[in-house]
Write an enzyme that holds these catalytic residues in place. Structure first.
Site, PDB file in Angstrom:
ATOM      1  N   LYS A  37      85.277 -67.938  29.932  1.00 22.58           N
ATOM      2  CA  LYS A  37      84.646 -67.666  28.636  1.00 22.58           C
ATOM      3  C   LYS A  37      83.798 -68.873  28.197  1.00 22.58           C
ATOM      4  O   LYS A  37      82.654 -68.718  27.755  1.00 22.58           O
ATOM      5  CB  LYS A  37      85.762 -67.411  27.612  1.00 22.58           C
ATOM      6  CG  LYS A  37      85.362 -66.505  26.479  1.00 22.58           C
ATOM      7  CD  LYS A  37      86.430 -66.431  25.429  1.00 22.58           C
ATOM      8  CE  LYS A  37      87.369 -65.269  25.570  1.00 22.58           C
ATOM      9  NZ  LYS A  37      88.390 -65.230  24.499  1.00 22.58           N
ATOM     10  N   THR A  87      95.666 -62.369  17.126  1.00 21.70           N
ATOM     11  CA  THR A  87      97.069 -62.093  16.776  1.00 21.70           C
ATOM     12  C   THR A  87      97.345 -60.632  17.121  1.00 21.70           C
ATOM     13  O   THR A  87      97.473 -59.794  16.224  1.00 21.70           O
ATOM     14  CB  THR A  87      97.323 -62.341  15.268  1.00 21.70           C
ATOM     15  OG1 THR A  87      96.338 -61.625  14.508  1.00 21.70           O
ATOM     16  CG2 THR A  87      97.267 -63.796  14.911  1.00 21.70           C
ATOM     17  N   THR A 123      94.097 -63.304  11.405  1.00 24.20           N
ATOM     18  CA  THR A 123      94.885 -62.436  10.520  1.00 24.20           C
ATOM     19  C   THR A 123      96.366 -62.623  10.863  1.00 24.20           C
ATOM     20  O   THR A 123      96.777 -62.371  11.998  1.00 24.20           O
ATOM     21  CB  THR A 123      94.480 -60.969  10.736  1.00 24.20           C
ATOM     22  OG1 THR A 123      93.072 -60.870  10.481  1.00 24.20           O
ATOM     23  CG2 THR A 123      95.237 -60.035   9.802  1.00 24.20           C
ATOM     24  N   ASN A 210      92.362 -54.532   4.785  1.00 24.63           N
ATOM     25  CA  ASN A 210      92.346 -53.629   5.946  1.00 24.63           C
ATOM     26  C   ASN A 210      93.230 -52.403   5.714  1.00 24.63           C
ATOM     27  O   ASN A 210      92.903 -51.301   6.165  1.00 24.63           O
ATOM     28  CB  ASN A 210      92.757 -54.379   7.219  1.00 24.63           C
ATOM     29  CG  ASN A 210      91.564 -55.088   7.856  1.00 24.63           C
ATOM     30  OD1 ASN A 210      90.454 -55.033   7.325  1.00 24.63           O
ATOM     31  ND2 ASN A 210      91.786 -55.752   8.974  1.00 24.63           N
ATOM     32  N   GLY A 255      86.776 -37.715  10.720  1.00 25.31           N
ATOM     33  CA  GLY A 255      86.583 -37.557  12.161  1.00 25.31           C
ATOM     34  C   GLY A 255      87.851 -37.906  12.912  1.00 25.31           C
ATOM     35  O   GLY A 255      88.954 -37.643  12.424  1.00 25.31           O
ATOM     36  N   CYS A 262      91.738 -54.252  14.991  1.00 26.31           N
ATOM     37  CA  CYS A 262      92.172 -54.767  13.683  1.00 26.31           C
ATOM     38  C   CYS A 262      92.970 -53.755  12.861  1.00 26.31           C
ATOM     39  O   CYS A 262      94.163 -53.943  12.648  1.00 26.31           O
ATOM     40  CB  CYS A 262      90.975 -55.241  12.896  1.00 26.31           C
ATOM     41  SG  CYS A 262      90.033 -56.482  13.793  1.00 26.31           S
ATOM     42  N   ARG A 332      89.372 -51.498  22.426  1.00 27.30           N
ATOM     43  CA  ARG A 332      90.783 -51.629  22.037  1.00 27.30           C
ATOM     44  C   ARG A 332      91.160 -50.477  21.100  1.00 27.30           C
ATOM     45  O   ARG A 332      90.477 -50.197  20.151  1.00 27.30           O
ATOM     46  CB  ARG A 332      91.021 -52.973  21.338  1.00 27.30           C
ATOM     47  CG  ARG A 332      91.021 -54.147  22.296  1.00 27.30           C
ATOM     48  CD  ARG A 332      91.161 -55.449  21.563  1.00 27.30           C
ATOM     49  NE  ARG A 332      89.994 -55.747  20.739  1.00 27.30           N
ATOM     50  CZ  ARG A 332      89.931 -56.736  19.854  1.00 27.30           C
ATOM     51  NH1 ARG A 332      90.969 -57.532  19.665  1.00 27.30           N
ATOM     52  NH2 ARG A 332      88.839 -56.942  19.153  1.00 27.30           N
TER      53      ARG A 332
HETATM   54  C1  UGA Z   1      87.606 -54.084  10.250  1.00 24.28           C
HETATM   55  C2  UGA Z   1      87.243 -54.374   8.788  1.00 24.28           C
HETATM   56  O1  UGA Z   1      86.277 -53.420   8.353  1.00 24.28           O
HETATM   57  C3  UGA Z   1      86.683 -55.781   8.637  1.00 24.28           C
HETATM   58  O2  UGA Z   1      86.413 -56.058   7.275  1.00 24.28           O
HETATM   59  C4  UGA Z   1      87.717 -56.759   9.170  1.00 24.28           C
HETATM   60  O3  UGA Z   1      87.248 -58.113   9.096  1.00 24.28           O
HETATM   61  C5  UGA Z   1      88.012 -56.438  10.613  1.00 24.28           C
HETATM   62  O4  UGA Z   1      88.520 -55.081  10.710  1.00 24.28           O
HETATM   63  C6  UGA Z   1      89.065 -57.402  11.099  1.00 24.28           C
HETATM   64  O5  UGA Z   1      90.197 -57.358  10.595  1.00 24.28           O
HETATM   65  O6  UGA Z   1      88.744 -58.291  11.899  1.00 24.28           O
HETATM   66  P1  UGA Z   1      86.189 -53.428  12.427  1.00 24.28           P
HETATM   67  O7  UGA Z   1      87.498 -53.341  13.147  1.00 24.28           O
HETATM   68  O8  UGA Z   1      85.050 -54.139  13.061  1.00 24.28           O
HETATM   69  O9  UGA Z   1      86.403 -54.136  10.998  1.00 24.28           O
HETATM   70  O10 UGA Z   1      85.729 -51.940  12.188  1.00 24.28           O
HETATM   71  P2  UGA Z   1      85.448 -50.978  10.941  1.00 24.28           P
HETATM   72  O11 UGA Z   1      84.007 -50.928  10.685  1.00 24.28           O
HETATM   73  O12 UGA Z   1      86.343 -51.292   9.816  1.00 24.28           O
HETATM   74  O13 UGA Z   1      85.891 -49.586  11.584  1.00 24.28           O
HETATM   75  C7  UGA Z   1      87.240 -49.385  11.987  1.00 24.28           C
HETATM   76  C8  UGA Z   1      87.441 -48.010  12.536  1.00 24.28           C
HETATM   77  O14 UGA Z   1      87.380 -47.034  11.496  1.00 24.28           O
HETATM   78  C9  UGA Z   1      86.418 -47.548  13.583  1.00 24.28           C
HETATM   79  O15 UGA Z   1      87.106 -46.920  14.644  1.00 24.28           O
HETATM   80  C10 UGA Z   1      85.549 -46.551  12.825  1.00 24.28           C
HETATM   81  O16 UGA Z   1      84.998 -45.571  13.675  1.00 24.28           O
HETATM   82  C11 UGA Z   1      86.563 -45.946  11.868  1.00 24.28           C
HETATM   83  N1  UGA Z   1      85.969 -45.378  10.644  1.00 24.28           N
HETATM   84  C12 UGA Z   1      85.285 -46.183   9.774  1.00 24.28           C
HETATM   85  C13 UGA Z   1      86.124 -44.033  10.367  1.00 24.28           C
HETATM   86  O17 UGA Z   1      86.751 -43.283  11.141  1.00 24.28           O
HETATM   87  N2  UGA Z   1      85.589 -43.511   9.205  1.00 24.28           N
HETATM   88  C14 UGA Z   1      84.913 -44.294   8.332  1.00 24.28           C
HETATM   89  O18 UGA Z   1      84.472 -43.760   7.303  1.00 24.28           O
HETATM   90  C15 UGA Z   1      84.758 -45.642   8.626  1.00 24.28           C
END
Ligand code: UGA
Length: 438
Positions: A37, A87, A123, A210, A255, A262, A332
């Site tokens: 990496k 984590t 986290t 979250n 969906g 996360c 993941r």
């Molecule tokens: C999430 C949080 O949004 C971030 O603020 C946080 O920093 C991050 O986790 C973390 O803890 O590191 P992320 O995992 O990148 O971010 O993804 P999201 O955009 O939150 O989406 C998560 C999941 O929810 C995806 O599978 C997405 O497809 C799904 N989702 C999102 C839905 O099914 N419906 C929605 O309306 C929105």
């Protein structure tokens, strides 16, 4: 003189943080134990897909401010050390695995300069920061520790790091807050809200945020189940409730639910930690949030079964999307891949397409077929599933691709395609939470 920063752990969070801090003018050194990496990062290459990051990273390396190392001793002259290690969920349990956080703290503790600051960004379960701070002070009485949770989203990591919607700092001493204000001076100048908290609250802010997001998604997916039972339309319902500013329209996309590194593991770790604290009941609802989320995957498999006369044996299934969300190559806990694997296990011949995540998906599930061409994926398919809402899938012309498939049946697992367009091109169109009558 400008502060010199180190970033320990160079995954999504750390690599982005290092590049962004360097772009703000700080000298930054990134550390990781994984040699391959660090070799890649040193050449300006990012070992994962994150829009805009590679450009920023290589530009910062060229500037001479950003470098990477596998030798922890190279971090000795830094003033602030950010811990950005992962984590993950422990194997065989719900709690967070703190091995990497603990070893990061122990390896840096004695190297911290007098007056230097260790800042946790990972986290962690509430209580970790206080424990780590005691450990740090025991090993190095002149050092201090703060917690500064990160809220970046994959796909928007650079933007979220450079322009966060708030900065949360968990500190014990004023001097720690002062150092962090120096690090984030440019954000403060732009009036980014600054929340000073104690250590446990700062850790809780992250898991609470979250958990709330996961709850919002599962809420709308629960409504989708009701809409299916009552012949309603969850997309219209989401739009209508979203106009109320107290509710808001974001994160109401019904969906196949949430995945990634996360949300799923964070709500589980939160439940595990609450139980240890004797407050299990307070977050028991998260168990239901998790269950609704996993149920969405089964509901879509049910739709597939219905259209294939309940017999998946030997049926050709085309799946569009492998990443847990668009603009990411992260697989993941990807709902799309979980569904692909379950359909394949039921006897179907599954081909999965994704513009970025195939390499990662293949490593995880070598039994699936993968294709880098949408048309090849669709060829002779008896049903098509849209499971990750990449823009390229919205750009597919349903008229053009109809001749490729055996049966023109589209199941939209993300409620992101234009139903009217597909139906008028002669496709049977199914979706979660919407009437599936023609
Ligand atoms: C999430 C949080 O949004 C971030 O603020 C946080 O920093 C991050 O986790 C973390 O803890 O590191 P992320 O995992 O990148 O971010 O993804 P999201 O955009 O939150 O989406 C998560 C999941 O929810 C995806 O599978 C997405 O497809 C799904 N989702 C999102 C839905 O099914 N419906 C929605 O309306 C929105």
């Amino acid at each position: 003189m400008a502060l010199k920063l180190s970033v320990i752990g160079t995954g999504y969070l750390g690599a982005t943080h290092a590049a962004c801090m360097s772009s703000l003018g700080f000298e930054v050194i990134g550390f990781d134990t994984e040699v391959s990496k660090i070799e890649l990062l040193s050449k300006g290459k990012v070992p994962f897909y994150e829009p805009g990051l590679e450009e920023l990273l290589s530009e910062q390396i060229r500037s001479g401010r950003l470098s990477f190392t596998t030798n922890i001793n190279d971090l000795a002259d830094c003033d602030v050390h950010f811990i950005c290690v992962g984590t993950p969920q422990v194997k065989g349990g719900n709690a967070a695995d703190l091995t990497y956080v603990n070893s990061a703290l122990e390896s840096i503790a004695k190297l911290v300069k007098a007056g230097g600051l260790v800042v946790g960004k990972s986290t962690v379960p509430v209580g970790t920061a206080t424990r780590l701070r005691s450990k740090l002070i025991e090993l190095n009485p002149k050092a201090d520790l703060a917690w500064n949770p990160e809220f970046l989203r994959e796909g928007f990591a650079v933007e979220d790091t450079l322009k966060p919607n708030r900065l949360v700092v968990g500190v014990v001493s004023d001097s720690a807050e002062k150092i962090l204000k120096e690090v984030y001076a440019s954000n403060l100048k732009e009036n980014t809200p600054w929340v000073r908290a104690d250590l446990p609250t700062s850790e809780l802010v992250k898991v609470a945020a979250n958990s709330f997001l996961a709850t919002k998604i599962s809420f709308i997916n629960a409504m989708a189940e009701i809409c299916e039972a009552a012949d309603g339309d969850v997309t219209v319902l989401a739009k209508a409730i979203g106009y109320d500013p107290r509710i808001g329209s974001r994160f109401l996309q019904a969906g196949i639910g949430f995945g990634g590194g996360c949300l799923p593991k964070d709500i589980r770790a939160f439940m595990a930690r609450a139980e240890e604290l004797g407050a299990k009941q307070a977050v028991e609802f998260l168990k239901e949030i998790d269950a609704i989320n996993l149920r969405a995957r089964q509901r879509i498999i049910e739709l597939v079964r219905k259209d294939l006369s309940d017999n998946l044996q030997g049926k050709k299934v085309a799946i569009l999307g492998a990443a847990f969300k668009p603009d990411s190559d992260d697989v993941r806990d990807s709902p799309a891949l979980d569904i692909a694997v379950q359909i394949q296990a039921a006897g179907a011949i599954v081909t999965v397409h994704d513009p970025k995540a195939i390499t990662n998906a293949q490593k995880r599930f070598p039994v699936l077929n993968f294709s880098t061409e949408i048309n090849d994926t669709l060829k002779d398919a008896e049903i098509v599933l849209h499971l990750t809402e990449w823009k390229i899938y919205r750009d597919i012309d349903p008229v053009k691709v109809k001749s490729l498939v055996k049966n023109a049946i589209m199941i939209d697992g993300r409620n992101a395609l234009d139903r009217q367009l597909w139906r008028s091109a002669g496709w049977k169109f199914r979706a979660l939470g919407r009437s599936n009558n023609e």
